[in-house]
Design a protein around this motif. Structure first.
Motif, PDB file in Angstrom:
ATOM      1  N   ARG A  24       0.840  -1.200   0.000  1.00 41.82           N
ATOM      2  CA  ARG A  24       0.000   0.000   0.000  1.00 41.82           C
ATOM      3  C   ARG A  24       0.874   1.248   0.000  1.00 41.82           C
ATOM      4  NH1 ARG A  24      -5.148  -0.212   1.816  1.00 41.82           N
ATOM      5  NH2 ARG A  24      -5.207   1.774   0.658  1.00 41.82           N
ATOM      6  N   LEU A  25       0.302   2.344  -0.481  1.00 41.15           N
ATOM      7  CA  LEU A  25       0.946   3.643  -0.408  1.00 41.15           C
ATOM      8  C   LEU A  25       0.390   4.402   0.786  1.00 41.15           C
ATOM      9  CD1 LEU A  25       0.846   4.661  -4.181  1.00 41.15           C
ATOM     10  CD2 LEU A  25       2.875   3.996  -2.865  1.00 41.15           C
ATOM     11  N   CYS A  26       1.183   5.294   1.331  1.00 42.33           N
ATOM     12  CA  CYS A  26       0.724   6.106   2.457  1.00 42.33           C
ATOM     13  C   CYS A  26       0.954   7.572   2.120  1.00 42.33           C
ATOM     14  CB  CYS A  26       1.453   5.725   3.744  1.00 42.33           C
ATOM     15  SG  CYS A  26       0.805   6.602   5.192  1.00 42.33           S
ATOM     16  N   ASP A  27      -0.115   8.249   1.723  1.00 40.60           N
ATOM     17  CA  ASP A  27      -0.037   9.660   1.378  1.00 40.60           C
ATOM     18  C   ASP A  27       0.079  10.496   2.653  1.00 40.60           C
ATOM     19  OD1 ASP A  27      -0.484  11.916  -0.650  1.00 40.60           O
ATOM     20  OD2 ASP A  27      -2.064  12.300   0.828  1.00 40.60           O
ATOM     21  N   ALA A  28       1.044  11.411   2.672  1.00 42.48           N
ATOM     22  CA  ALA A  28       1.306  12.192   3.886  1.00 42.48           C
ATOM     23  C   ALA A  28       0.112  13.048   4.293  1.00 42.48           C
ATOM     24  CB  ALA A  28       2.537  13.073   3.674  1.00 42.48           C
ATOM     25  N   SER A  29      -0.571  13.649   3.309  1.00 46.36           N
ATOM     26  CA  SER A  29      -1.717  14.502   3.640  1.00 46.36           C
ATOM     27  C   SER A  29      -2.878  13.675   4.176  1.00 46.36           C
ATOM     28  CB  SER A  29      -2.159  15.297   2.405  1.00 46.36           C
ATOM     29  OG  SER A  29      -2.519  14.433   1.342  1.00 46.36           O
ATOM     30  N   ALA A  30      -3.088  12.475   3.605  1.00 48.10           N
ATOM     31  CA  ALA A  30      -4.153  11.604   4.099  1.00 48.10           C
ATOM     32  C   ALA A  30      -3.843  11.118   5.513  1.00 48.10           C
ATOM     33  CB  ALA A  30      -4.335  10.415   3.162  1.00 48.10           C
ATOM     34  N   GLU A 105      -0.887   0.009  -6.765  1.00 48.82           N
ATOM     35  CA  GLU A 105      -1.157  -0.803  -5.578  1.00 48.82           C
ATOM     36  C   GLU A 105      -1.843  -2.111  -5.972  1.00 48.82           C
ATOM     37  OE1 GLU A 105      -1.980   2.045  -1.795  1.00 48.82           O
ATOM     38  OE2 GLU A 105      -3.235   2.437  -3.549  1.00 48.82           O
ATOM     39  N   GLU A 106      -2.784  -2.035  -6.893  1.00 51.15           N
ATOM     40  CA  GLU A 106      -3.419  -3.261  -7.391  1.00 51.15           C
ATOM     41  C   GLU A 106      -2.374  -4.192  -7.986  1.00 51.15           C
ATOM     42  OE1 GLU A 106      -7.788  -1.383  -8.687  1.00 51.15           O
ATOM     43  OE2 GLU A 106      -6.196  -1.627 -10.160  1.00 51.15           O
ATOM     44  N   ALA A 107      -1.424  -3.592  -8.734  1.00 47.79           N
ATOM     45  CA  ALA A 107      -0.377  -4.399  -9.366  1.00 47.79           C
ATOM     46  C   ALA A 107       0.510  -5.069  -8.319  1.00 47.79           C
ATOM     47  CB  ALA A 107       0.465  -3.515 -10.293  1.00 47.79           C
ATOM     48  N   ARG A 137      -2.692  -7.398 -17.092  1.00 46.15           N
ATOM     49  CA  ARG A 137      -2.226  -6.013 -17.268  1.00 46.15           C
ATOM     50  C   ARG A 137      -1.593  -5.481 -15.983  1.00 46.15           C
ATOM     51  NH1 ARG A 137      -7.204  -5.433 -19.853  1.00 46.15           N
ATOM     52  NH2 ARG A 137      -8.059  -4.280 -18.080  1.00 46.15           N
ATOM     53  N   ARG A 138      -2.181  -5.778 -14.833  1.00 43.49           N
ATOM     54  CA  ARG A 138      -1.605  -5.313 -13.571  1.00 43.49           C
ATOM     55  C   ARG A 138      -0.244  -5.973 -13.332  1.00 43.49           C
ATOM     56  NH1 ARG A 138      -5.625  -3.041 -14.690  1.00 43.49           N
ATOM     57  NH2 ARG A 138      -6.923  -1.749 -13.313  1.00 43.49           N
ATOM     58  N   LEU A 139      -0.153  -7.254 -13.626  1.00 39.50           N
ATOM     59  CA  LEU A 139       1.105  -7.968 -13.429  1.00 39.50           C
ATOM     60  C   LEU A 139       2.190  -7.414 -14.343  1.00 39.50           C
ATOM     61  CD1 LEU A 139       2.459 -10.251 -11.871  1.00 39.50           C
ATOM     62  CD2 LEU A 139       1.689 -11.837 -13.641  1.00 39.50           C
ATOM     63  N   ASP A 152      10.461   5.769  -6.003  1.00 40.76           N
ATOM     64  CA  ASP A 152      10.096   7.183  -6.065  1.00 40.76           C
ATOM     65  C   ASP A 152       8.630   7.376  -5.690  1.00 40.76           C
ATOM     66  OD1 ASP A 152      12.627   7.978  -6.867  1.00 40.76           O
ATOM     67  OD2 ASP A 152      12.153   7.975  -9.007  1.00 40.76           O
ATOM     68  N   VAL A 153       7.790   6.442  -6.117  1.00 43.74           N
ATOM     69  CA  VAL A 153       6.364   6.523  -5.782  1.00 43.74           C
ATOM     70  C   VAL A 153       6.173   6.327  -4.276  1.00 43.74           C
ATOM     71  CG1 VAL A 153       4.077   5.520  -6.152  1.00 43.74           C
ATOM     72  CG2 VAL A 153       5.672   5.720  -8.069  1.00 43.74           C
ATOM     73  N   ARG A 154       6.827   5.328  -3.720  1.00 46.90           N
ATOM     74  CA  ARG A 154       6.689   5.044  -2.282  1.00 46.90           C
ATOM     75  C   ARG A 154       7.143   6.232  -1.430  1.00 46.90           C
ATOM     76  NH1 ARG A 154       5.508  -0.250  -1.338  1.00 46.90           N
ATOM     77  NH2 ARG A 154       6.109  -1.801  -2.899  1.00 46.90           N
ATOM     78  N   LEU A 155       8.147   6.972  -1.921  1.00 39.14           N
ATOM     79  CA  LEU A 155       8.671   8.128  -1.187  1.00 39.14           C
ATOM     80  C   LEU A 155       7.812   9.370  -1.381  1.00 39.14           C
ATOM     81  CD1 LEU A 155      12.489   7.665  -1.914  1.00 39.14           C
ATOM     82  CD2 LEU A 155      11.331   7.361   0.290  1.00 39.14           C
ATOM     83  N   GLY A 156       6.799   9.265  -2.240  1.00 41.54           N
ATOM     84  CA  GLY A 156       5.936  10.417  -2.479  1.00 41.54           C
ATOM     85  C   GLY A 156       6.515  11.417  -3.457  1.00 41.54           C
ATOM     86  N   LEU A 157       7.581  11.046  -4.176  1.00 40.48           N
ATOM     87  CA  LEU A 157       8.216  11.952  -5.122  1.00 40.48           C
ATOM     88  C   LEU A 157       7.520  11.941  -6.476  1.00 40.48           C
ATOM     89  CD1 LEU A 157      11.962  11.037  -4.385  1.00 40.48           C
ATOM     90  CD2 LEU A 157      10.653  12.988  -3.501  1.00 40.48           C
ATOM     91  N   LEU A 158       6.886  10.826  -6.815  1.00 45.81           N
ATOM     92  CA  LEU A 158       6.276  10.648  -8.127  1.00 45.81           C
ATOM     93  C   LEU A 158       4.848  10.146  -7.940  1.00 45.81           C
ATOM     94  CD1 LEU A 158       7.015  10.675 -11.237  1.00 45.81           C
ATOM     95  CD2 LEU A 158       7.416   8.207 -10.993  1.00 45.81           C
ATOM     96  N   ALA A 159       3.921  10.747  -8.665  1.00 51.39           N
ATOM     97  CA  ALA A 159       2.522  10.335  -8.568  1.00 51.39           C
ATOM     98  C   ALA A 159       2.350   8.927  -9.141  1.00 51.39           C
ATOM     99  CB  ALA A 159       1.629  11.310  -9.323  1.00 51.39           C
ATOM    100  N   PRO A 160       1.507   8.088  -8.542  1.00 53.44           N
ATOM    101  CA  PRO A 160       1.303   6.728  -9.058  1.00 53.44           C
ATOM    102  C   PRO A 160       0.875   6.693 -10.533  1.00 53.44           C
ATOM    103  CG  PRO A 160       0.328   6.942  -6.877  1.00 53.44           C
ATOM    104  CD  PRO A 160       0.762   8.314  -7.289  1.00 53.44           C
ATOM    105  N   ARG A 161      -0.004   7.622 -10.926  1.00 55.82           N
ATOM    106  CA  ARG A 161      -0.444   7.640 -12.326  1.00 55.82           C
ATOM    107  C   ARG A 161       0.694   8.021 -13.259  1.00 55.82           C
ATOM    108  NH1 ARG A 161      -4.819  11.710 -12.834  1.00 55.82           N
ATOM    109  NH2 ARG A 161      -4.576  11.236 -15.047  1.00 55.82           N
TER     110      ARG A 161
END
Length: 299
Positions: A24-30, A105-107, A137-139, A152-161
């Motif tokens: 899972r990702l953990c968004d700082a603002s959330a 996250e689904e992937a 497709r997810r795999l 980079d995504v996990r660190l919040g530097l890059l958006a998942p999309r």
């Protein structure tokens, strides 16, 4: 899908494992919003946990646990689900079906079911009520994406999309492009347009040169110390899309003209087309020499 019924009880946070949090990702603002809610209103909903190898593991409620630990709370109310580790991952996907999980996250969850739990792709699809092409497709997304970009995504530097878009490039180009996106603070739409342009290039070497120019050039946007507003980013998105469209149309028009299209359509029609082309000259000239923004020294 509902979590199997179990009686709510208070659990010591020190006893809870968070092995599934890696999926899972953990968004700082959330997380901050959850901390404020927990401090103001208390716990509104029980956690969901399961037992794996004698250890209680969090199934759903990672933000609540992190927020509670930040507040110094020792216990939270939880419900224990009677599922094994593979079923917990299936349940996590089902609970957030079509909401709450990013594609990445689904992937991660699909890969974990496939690699770690040994489930086949058709079995995963059947358990989730999804078509096997969705699972495939997810795999392929997570298998194709450079681990450094995933970091980079996990660190919040890059958006998942944005990371999903980056996965379209060969792995050798992905991390450098991620650095360009981060350094230049590109939106997801701008990232997608940039990737479309890179994919139009003939080979990896050409793409690497283009990406290197993005890394070496000055960061765009406002003056030092300022960050682009949402409105300015929206305007940048629109301009980037228009510029890409203009380049594609111009290339197509150039190919037609060089192929003798004017001679083929007849003299009268050719005169009309030529007049339209001449009318474009002021527009193209304006694009060559855009007006300079006036700088307010007191801003």
């Amino acid at each position: 899908m509902q979590i199997p019924e179990g009686q709510d009880r208070d659990l010591d946070l020190a006893e809870l494992g968070d092995g599934l949090s890696a999926l899972r990702l953990c968004d700082a603002s959330a997380l901050e919003a959850m901390r404020r809610s927990l401090a103001r209103h208390g716990q509104l909903e029980a956690l969901s946990v399961f037992t794996s190898q004698g250890q209680l593991e969090i199934l759903d409620g990672f933000k609540r646990v992190r927020a509670a630990r930040a507040l110094g709370l020792r216990t939270l109310r939880a419900r224990v689900a009677d599922v094994d580790r593979a079923e917990a991952k299936i349940l996590l996907l089902a609970l957030h079906d079509r909401r709450g999980l990013t594609e990445l996250e689904e992937a991660w969850l699909i890969r974990s079911l496939y690699r770690d739990e040994g489930l086949s792709q058709p079995a995963i699809a059947a358990r989730l009520g999804r078509h096997k092409s969705w699972v495939f497709r997810r795999l392929m997304l997570v298998e194709a994406l450079d681990p450094a970009v995933q970091a980079d995504v996990r660190l919040g530097l890059l958006a998942p999309r944005a990371a999903t878009a980056v996965s379209q490039l060969p792995r050798g180009n992905q991390h450098d492009l991620s650095a360009v996106v981060i350094r230049r603070d590109l939106t997801v739409r701008q990232t997608e347009l940039l990737i479309a342009e890179l994919l139009d290039l003939p080979d990896d070497a050409s793409r690497a040169q283009q990406i290197a120019r993005g890394l070496d050039g000055p960061a765009p946007g406002a003056r030092s110390g300022e960050r682009p507003t949402r409105a300015s980013k929206s305007e940048l998105d629109g301009m980037a899309g228009d510029l890409r469209t203009l380049r594609l149309v111009a290339a197509r028009l150039e190919a037609r003209l060089s192929g003798g299209a004017l001679a083929a359509i007849g003299m009268d029609a050719a005169v009309l087309v030529q007049e339209s082309l001449v009318a474009l000259v002021p527009v193209l000239d304006a694009l060559r020499h855009p007006p300079r923004q006036k700088h307010n020294p007191f801003a």
